[in-house]
Design an enzyme around this catalytic site. Structure first.
Site, short mmCIF file in Angstrom:
data_model
loop_
_atom_site.label_atom_id
_atom_site.label_comp_id
_atom_site.label_asym_id
_atom_site.label_seq_id
_atom_site.Cartn_x
_atom_site.Cartn_y
_atom_site.Cartn_z
N GLN A 1 -34.37 -16.22 2.88
CA GLN A 1 -33.59 -16.41 1.66
C GLN A 1 -33.73 -15.17 0.77
O GLN A 1 -32.78 -14.72 0.16
CB GLN A 1 -34.08 -17.67 0.93
CG GLN A 1 -33.19 -18.16 -0.22
CD GLN A 1 -31.98 -18.95 0.26
OE1 GLN A 1 -31.70 -19.00 1.46
NE2 GLN A 1 -31.27 -19.57 -0.65
N GLU B 1 -4.88 -2.94 -6.30
CA GLU B 1 -5.27 -1.60 -6.78
C GLU B 1 -5.73 -0.73 -5.61
O GLU B 1 -6.68 0.05 -5.73
CB GLU B 1 -6.37 -1.70 -7.84
CG GLU B 1 -5.95 -2.40 -9.11
CD GLU B 1 -4.65 -1.85 -9.66
OE1 GLU B 1 -4.43 -0.61 -9.57
OE2 GLU B 1 -3.81 -2.65 -10.12
N SER C 1 0.83 -1.21 0.00
CA SER C 1 0.00 0.00 0.00
C SER C 1 0.87 1.26 0.00
O SER C 1 0.57 2.23 -0.70
CB SER C 1 -0.89 0.01 1.25
OG SER C 1 -1.61 -1.18 1.32
C1 LIG Z 1 -3.67 -11.72 -6.40
C2 LIG Z 1 -2.83 -10.49 -6.30
C3 LIG Z 1 -2.22 -10.00 -7.43
C4 LIG Z 1 -1.41 -8.88 -7.37
N1 LIG Z 1 -0.80 -8.42 -8.50
C5 LIG Z 1 0.04 -7.39 -8.40
C6 LIG Z 1 0.75 -6.93 -9.55
O1 LIG Z 1 0.57 -7.44 -10.63
N2 LIG Z 1 1.63 -5.91 -9.40
C7 LIG Z 1 1.85 -5.33 -8.20
O2 LIG Z 1 2.65 -4.41 -8.14
N3 LIG Z 1 1.19 -5.72 -7.09
C8 LIG Z 1 0.30 -6.74 -7.16
N4 LIG Z 1 -0.36 -7.14 -6.06
C9 LIG Z 1 -0.06 -6.52 -4.78
C10 LIG Z 1 -1.17 -5.64 -4.27
O3 LIG Z 1 -1.24 -4.49 -5.03
C11 LIG Z 1 -0.90 -5.36 -2.81
O4 LIG Z 1 -1.06 -6.56 -2.12
C12 LIG Z 1 -1.81 -4.32 -2.25
O5 LIG Z 1 -1.46 -3.08 -2.76
C13 LIG Z 1 -1.79 -4.27 -0.73
O6 LIG Z 1 -0.51 -4.13 -0.24
P1 LIG Z 1 0.10 -5.09 0.84
O7 LIG Z 1 -0.19 -6.45 0.38
O8 LIG Z 1 1.49 -4.74 1.01
O9 LIG Z 1 -0.71 -4.84 2.14
P2 LIG Z 1 -0.30 -3.84 3.35
O10 LIG Z 1 -0.08 -2.53 2.75
O11 LIG Z 1 0.86 -4.44 4.03
O12 LIG Z 1 -1.55 -3.96 4.19
C14 LIG Z 1 -1.71 -4.90 5.24
C15 LIG Z 1 -2.90 -4.49 6.12
O13 LIG Z 1 -2.59 -3.31 6.80
C16 LIG Z 1 -3.60 -2.31 6.60
N5 LIG Z 1 -2.95 -1.03 6.49
C17 LIG Z 1 -1.77 -0.76 5.92
N6 LIG Z 1 -1.50 0.56 5.99
C18 LIG Z 1 -2.54 1.12 6.61
C19 LIG Z 1 -2.87 2.46 6.97
N7 LIG Z 1 -2.09 3.50 6.67
N8 LIG Z 1 -4.04 2.68 7.57
C20 LIG Z 1 -4.87 1.68 7.87
N9 LIG Z 1 -4.62 0.41 7.57
C21 LIG Z 1 -3.46 0.13 6.94
C22 LIG Z 1 -4.29 -2.72 5.30
O14 LIG Z 1 -5.62 -2.31 5.30
C23 LIG Z 1 -4.17 -4.22 5.32
O15 LIG Z 1 -5.27 -4.74 6.01
C24 LIG Z 1 -1.20 -8.23 -6.13
C25 LIG Z 1 -1.83 -8.74 -4.98
C26 LIG Z 1 -2.64 -9.85 -5.07
C27 LIG Z 1 -3.30 -10.37 -3.83
#
Ligand SMILES: Cc1cc2nc3c(=O)[nH]c(=O)nc-3n(C[C@H](O)[C@H](O)[C@H](O)COP(=O)(O)OP(=O)(O)OC[C@H]3O[C@@H](n4cnc5c(N)ncnc54)[C@H](O)[C@@H]3O)c2cc1C
Length: 1236
Positions: A878, A972, A688
């Site tokens: 339902q 996204e 993120s």
């Molecule tokens: C199937 C799949 C395909 C993907 N494909 C791609 C791709 O092609 N290219 C690419 O670049 N990425 C890809 N991704 C990555 C995806 O974009 C990231 O997983 C997503 O942006 C979330 O980031 P993270 O996983 O690091 O979660 P984190 O950012 O680590 O979040 C973890 C948790 O912490 C919470 N959190 C974090 N920061 C805050 C905050 N400031 N305030 C409140 N809550 C917070 C979030 O809500 C979440 O619940 C893919 C992910 C999946 C699951």
């Protein structure tokens, strides 16, 4: 008797005797042959030598052996028979291998017979197993002939040899195990040899006695000579006679010399007589021996001849056997060929039949299509004529027209029935086909048993004929059920079961209704998949009444609107027509077949998805697909593939962020799939927080290159779709560092794999990240860079760039320019949410009609006069679970359309430098992505649960749907984090509005967007109350909008107050911010719904708002859905509506009634029609329980027969893991072990 001869003195050989002689012939070298004469009742002791008196001798029973006891046993004769008894020996006496008595006991008498084996004692070993003392082991011969006496002829003595006596009754005897030579001849030979040996022994003894006598006489002579001399010299002396007696001096003198000479002569005569006897005996023995040898030779010769004859016979038998073996081999070969021919014939017959059936069915379908088309044309013509007539002639009233229409309807009905009959015929053909398959199976089984028979018949010969075994094995292989091979195990193609879903006017024929479906017309490749070898065969039984298809028909009959019209409202005719066209292309391509989808493991699914993507690109190139066509086809195939991110992220990023030069260099080849790319932003440590990513791209002025590097493990690119295996390029987000300054994340388009052989380029390491909750057909990958150099052109430089050489950084003109792509992707995710939710709720709604449980006793359902169970869709719970999801799907449709319109409008504006829309569009798209994807994911799961146990089966289509949809809430922009962007924008808007209002620079004409509108209304009257007093008042759209607007504005105002006045931290406000975003987006959804069905949403340039042309039925049902969406949303979570003061508790209660009544009376009759209007082909849903025709149970069971585990009746692993518990005595390993 002490082991000496009982009946004779030392020279007893002269006494003729009839006593049996027991000859002990040594088997080992423990003693010299013994001949024990056994006069009647005289017992001869057998024992160990203990002194001189018991020294072993051929004629006594003593042995120089430690294994015998002093007094070991005794032998004697009685009534001409010979007996033995053990006398409490320690080591035992063994007759023919059997011990006579236990240790230290005296045995019974045992009779000894010819050729018996007799052993005294046992072998004694040292601790190393070396033999210390050997047992005394001998063979028994018993002779009953007299000793040869001078004058007696050998014939006489021979005549006295008797055959061995039979075992005396009442006396123990142990039969010899040794093979005795039968017949008196061989026995006599043995006896003669025994006798001769005995004679030889006695001769030797005689010779020894004579020597002794001679010596004694010599001594005596010497003494007498000495004495005679003395007497000659002294007269009158008394002399001792030879006997030692005193001789009278008065006797005449004895001439000793003369006496001696005379004696010597007598002795010589005696010796020569004895020698002569001995010589005679020897000659006799030799003659006898020669005779016997000759007879033995003759016997030998006879035996040799017999042997030769036997060999000859054996050779003949062997050659006969070879001949037989060759014949049997030839027969096996012949049989194999016959079997092969039969198999081929049957396969050809089946193929013929299939193709005949296919042709028949195709013909039927073509006929049906033609008829239908003809009828449609006719209808059109007649309708046109009727309309023309009606227009031209005012005199003809509408009643006539209606009558004509009625008759047309009847004709349609007749045609439908004809078509149904054709379908039934097709079903019958398929049934016939199935029977033939069964017959083929039976024949195969029969052939297998014939083969088995042949195998067992020839089993005996297998050891003689090594080729036989191999041949049998081979033919066994050829008869193995085809179920074992992958090619033969294929199921029906759900992918070809395209039950169209456009309402009554569309064909409802579905190929997958057959247990063994036949591939669709013109598709020879798919037809090969018809044969299904499953051990699981369900009986061809119908479900109990009422049938699912009838129930759905009844539902459709209740629909108060035209389904087709609603579909057109949702998609537009162009899209529906496109779908038809695409389906007709897709269903012909085996790579798009979905029938194996639920059975495959990840690796296979990935391979399948790769092939599918390849074929889709090929298809797109062949037919010149537009972007929309490609996206639509991809959505129908509905399987995320390795090339998905290429289209989804790589191309849009290049298009939006690349310079002209970069578009030429990267985008153009990428559009032709010469370059395959992915979008690599997320890292192991950061998702993120994009600003936190750690991959660096450092500008090297000397070479005008960037060096891309992964400095930490957390900087590893992770989750990147398509990177794992497929992509050869990546857009890498890396920190741009130039002239020592870090400018934060920027996009770089870099090659990662060789264009020659797809190997990773030096400096790049990448792979797949492994299995996931869903989305397993995509190769999400990881990647490291090791000081990887790329040219400067890799930096996508449409907005920011660097100067070559100096490396000076050039900023983008507007920091938000790159938001455009994000808005597009988020807006498209709202569209994906409506697609996902609508698919799930279609399945759950249709299934809920067909699924019946319990009888609702207050409103029992009847089939004829019978009460039947109630469809679960009739239970209000339902309905409360499913109908709001139908409404939400429609809401998403309208909002996704509006979002796309706004995106294009904003892009157009930005191109002219107008950024006024950007912030609002960006904030809304973020909040809406978050809200709609959250609702869709939860809604799909709710639909899955609403289908009970069958919703848990993959065959329902729902589990995989949920899994593949799930990442939408994370990627996204994580759904919780995204709401902060929405909240931030709303707070800013609110502050600005309040500031403007406070400054007096504001009036309501300044309201130019909906956010401002509801904020302004709220600020005008923050204590507004809901005027509703009856449930029906909540059907008022203005009231609904007021409720949603008031509540959103209230939450915004509260949050701003908390932040600005109460100085609450941002973090402490995150829950409120989330709620603000949800409230705002719910307002948008409600508003878009209301405006959308009224035809009041702005349309893209040149588009006509279909909503205005809708029939009353469609308008009403859409209004019902809009009401339901708004009212249910409030009723489900009324807290904030109460908190803001717009509603009170009474309102909530009224609202509950309004919702339940709306669902029961208005939505329930239209539920199936409403989901049918989504126009999802069965192919897309790929669900056993949610197909258009309602044949839930039939499809479900048919899918189960295709389960690979059902290919065998007995599970693999039964022998190893089940049988050891349930049937342990039959376990192979057990038998082997016991044999070992
Ligand atoms: C199937 C799949 C395909 C993907 N494909 C791609 C791709 O092609 N290219 C690419 O670049 N990425 C890809 N991704 C990555 C995806 O974009 C990231 O997983 C997503 O942006 C979330 O980031 P993270 O996983 O690091 O979660 P984190 O950012 O680590 O979040 C973890 C948790 O912490 C919470 N959190 C974090 N920061 C805050 C905050 N400031 N305030 C409140 N809550 C917070 C979030 O809500 C979440 O619940 C893919 C992910 C999946 C699951």
């Amino acid at each position: 008797m002490n082991g000496t001869m009982g009946s004779s003195g030392i020279n007893g050989r002269h006494q003729p005797s009839n006593s049996p002689i027991l000859v002990l012939e040594p088997v080992n070298d423990t003693f010299a042959l013994k001949s024990l004469e056994l006069p009647e009742h005289a017992k001869v002791k057998i024992g160990r030598q203990t002194g001189v008196a018991t020294a072993p001798h051929p004629s006594n029973g003593y042995f120089d052996s430690k294994v015998l006891s002093r007094v070991h046993a005794e032998v004697w004769s009685e009534g001409g028979k010979v007996y033995i008894r053990d006398l409490k020996s320690s080591n035992g006496t063994f007759l023919n291998g059997r011990r006579l008595c236990p240790e230290n006991t005296e045995s019974e008498p045992f009779e000894l017979n010819q050729n018996d084996s007799l052993e005294f004692g046992i072998d004694i070993m040292d601790e190393n197993g070396a033999l210390l003392h050997e047992k005394v082991s001998c063979k028994i011969y018993i002779s009953r002939m007299s000793y040869p006496t001078p004058g007696s002829s050998p014939q006489d003595s021979h005549a006295k040899i008797k055959p061995p006596s039979p075992v005396a009754s009442g006396v123990n005897s142990i039969k010899s195990n040794s093979v005795s030579i039968q017949g008196s001849q061989s026995e006599n030979i043995d006896l003669i040899i025994t006798r001769l040996q005995s004679e030889l022994t006695r001769s030797q003894e005689t010779y020894a006695d004579l020597g002794f006598l001679k010596h004694s006489l010599g001594e005596l002579e010497k003494v007498m000579i000495v004495k005679g001399g003395e007497i000659g010299n002294k007269n009158n002396n008394n002399l001792a006679n030879t006997n030692g007696q005193a001789t009278s001096l008065t006797d005449p003198p004895i001439n000793y010399m003369e006496l001696q000479n005379q004696r010597e002569k007598e002795h010589a005569a005696e010796i020569s007589r004895l020698l002569k006897n001995f010589e005679d005996a020897k000659v006799q023995w030799e003659i006898q021996r020669t005779r016997e040898l000759r007879s033995l030779q003759e016997e030998n010769e006879t035996l040799r001849r017999n042997q030769e004859k036997a060999n000859e016979a054996l050779n003949q038998a062997a050659s006969k056997m070879d001949f037989t073996t060759t014949r049997i081999n030839a027969m096996i070969q012949e049989h194999k060929q016959e079997l092969e021919t039969v198999r081929r014939e049957h396969e050809a017959a089946i193929a013929n039949l299939e193709s005949k059936h296919k042709d028949d069915i195709n013909r039927l379908v073509i006929e049906a299509d033609a008829e239908q088309e003809g009828l449609a044309d006719k209808h059109k013509r007649e309708l046109a004529e009727a309309v023309a007539l009606a227009r031209s002639s005012k005199s003809e009233d509408s009643l006539t027209l209606e009558a004509e229409l009625e008759s047309l309807k009847e004709e349609t009905q007749i045609l439908r029935e004809a078509r149904d009959a054709q379908i039934r015929r097709a079903e019958a053909l398929v049934e016939e086909n199935r029977e033939l398959l069964q017959q083929l199976d039976d024949i195969k089984t029969e052939l297998r048993s014939v083969q088995q028979m042949m195998k067992s018949n020839t089993g005996d010969l297998t050891s003689l004929t090594p080729t036989l075994h191999a041949a049998t094995g081979e033919s066994e292989g050829s008869l193995r059920p085809r179920g074992g091979s992958k090619s033969a195990v294929s199921g029906t193609s759900a992918g070809i079961e395209h039950g169209l879903s456009e309402g009554d006017s569309r064909p409802t024929f579905s190929w997958s209704q057959f247990v063994f479906p036949i591939a669709r017309k013109n598709d020879a490749r798919l037809a090969q998949k018809v044969l299904l070898m499953s051990a699981l065969r369900f009986p061809n039984l119908p479900p109990s009444e009422p049938q699912g298809s009838d129930l759905l028909k009844q539902e459709r009959a209740k629909t108060t609107f035209r389904v087709q019209e609603l579909s057109t409202f949702l998609y537009g005719e162009e899209v529906l027509e496109r779908q038809e066209r695409l389906m007709s292309l897709i269903e012909k391509i085996p790579a798009f077949d979905k029938s194996d989808r639920y059975f495959l493991g990840r690796t296979e699914r990935f391979a399948h998805a790769l092939r599918k993507d390849h074929e889709l690109v090929k298809l797109g190139k062949k037919h010149g697909f537009t972007n929309d066509e490609y996206t639509h086809a991809n959505a129908l195939i509905d399987e995320p593939g390795p090339l998905g991110l290429h289209r989804g992220m790589f191309l849009p990023t290049l298009a939006s962020q690349g310079t002209e030069e970069q578009i030429e260099k990267f985008l153009k080849p990428a559009e032709r799939y010469e370059i395959i790319g992915c979008y690599a932003q997320t890292e192991l440590g950061h998702g993120s927080n994009v600003q936190g990513i750690e991959t660096t791209a450092t500008y090297i002025p000397e070479t005008d290159e960037f060096e891309i590097h992964t400095p930490y493990l957390t900087a590893t690119k992770w989750w990147i779709g398509g990177l794992g295996k497929a992509a050869n390029h990546a857009v890498v987000m890396a920190r741009l560092i130039t002239a020592g300054k870090d400018h934060g994340p920027h996009p770089f388009c870099v090659p990662i794999r060789s264009m020659e052989d797809h190997t990773l380029l030096p400096g790049v390491m990448a792979g797949d990240i492994g299995p996931k909750f869903g989305y397993n057909t995509t190769d999400n990958g990881c990647m490291w860079f090791d000081h990887y150099r790329v040219p400067r052109i890799s930096l996508l430089a449409k907005f920011s760039s660097i100067k070559p050489g100096s490396g000076e950084y050039i900023k983008p003109p507007n920091a938000k320019l790159s938001y455009g792509t994000m808005v597009l992707i988020r807006a498209s995710l709202v569209g994906a949410a409506r697609q996902g939710l609508a698919k799930a709720v279609t399945i759950a709604t249709r299934y809920s009609v067909v699924r019946r449980q319990f009888v609702d006793h207050d409103a029992p359902k009847k089939l004829g006069s019978h009460i039947v169970e109630t469809s679960v869709i009739d239970y209000s719970m339902q309905q409360y679970r499913l109908f709001p999801l139908i409404a939400a799907s429609y809401a998403f449709f309208l909002t996704s359309k509006e979002m796309m319109r706004l995106y294009y409008l904003n892009m157009k504006n930005m191109a002219t430098g107008d950024f006024s829309l950007l912030a609002d569009v960006h904030a809304s798209s973020s909040g809406l992505k978050s809200l709609t994807t959250t609702m869709a994911a939860a809604g799909i799961e709710e639909c899955r649960r609403a289908c009970g146990g069958h919703g848990f089966s993959s065959f329902s289509g729902l589990p995989l749907m949920l899994q593949d949809y799930a990442p939408n809430v994370t990627w996204e922009g994580d759904n919780y984090i995204l709401t902060q962007q929405t909240g931030r924008h709303l707070f800013k808007t609110y502050r600005e509005l309040v500031a403007k209002r406070n400054s007096g620079r504001w009036n309501s004409s300044h309201v130019n967007n909906r956010t401002l509108a509801y904020l302004n209304t709220y600020l005008d009257n923050p204590t507004l109350k809901c005027p509703a007093t009856t449930p029906s008042h909540f059907h008022n759209p203005e009231l609904q909008l007021a409720a949603f607007g008031h509540r959103a504005a209230f939450l915004i105002a509260q949050a701003v107050h908390a932040i600005d006045v109460e100085k609450r931290t941002w973090n402490s406000m995150l829950v409120d911010i989330y709620n603000v975003s949800v409230a705002h987006c719910q307002f948008i959804l409600v508003q878009n719904f209301i405006l959308g069905i009224r035809g009041e949403l702005p349309q893209p340039d040149g588009h006509i708002d279909i909503a205005r042309t809708l029939s009353q039925g469609s308008k009403e049902v859409l209004a019902d859905l809009s009401d339901l969406f708004a009212m249910h949303t409030i009723h489900k979570e009324p807290g904030e509506f109460l908190a803001c003061g717009y509603l009170d508790a009474k309102h909530v209660s009224l609202l509950g009634k309004a919702v339940m009544e709306l669902m029961e009376t208005r939505i329930r009759p239209n539920a199936v029609g409403l989901v049918d209007a989504f126009a999802f082909p069965d192919y897309l849903l790929n669900s056993a329980i949610g197909a258009y025709d309602g044949r839930v149970y039939e499809r479900y069971v048919e899918m189960a027969t295709r389960e690979p585990l059902n290919r065998t009746e007995v599970v693999e692993g039964y022998e190893e893991y089940i049988k050891p518990f349930t049937n342990p005595n039959n376990v192979k390993g057990h038998l082997m072990k016991s044999r070992l």
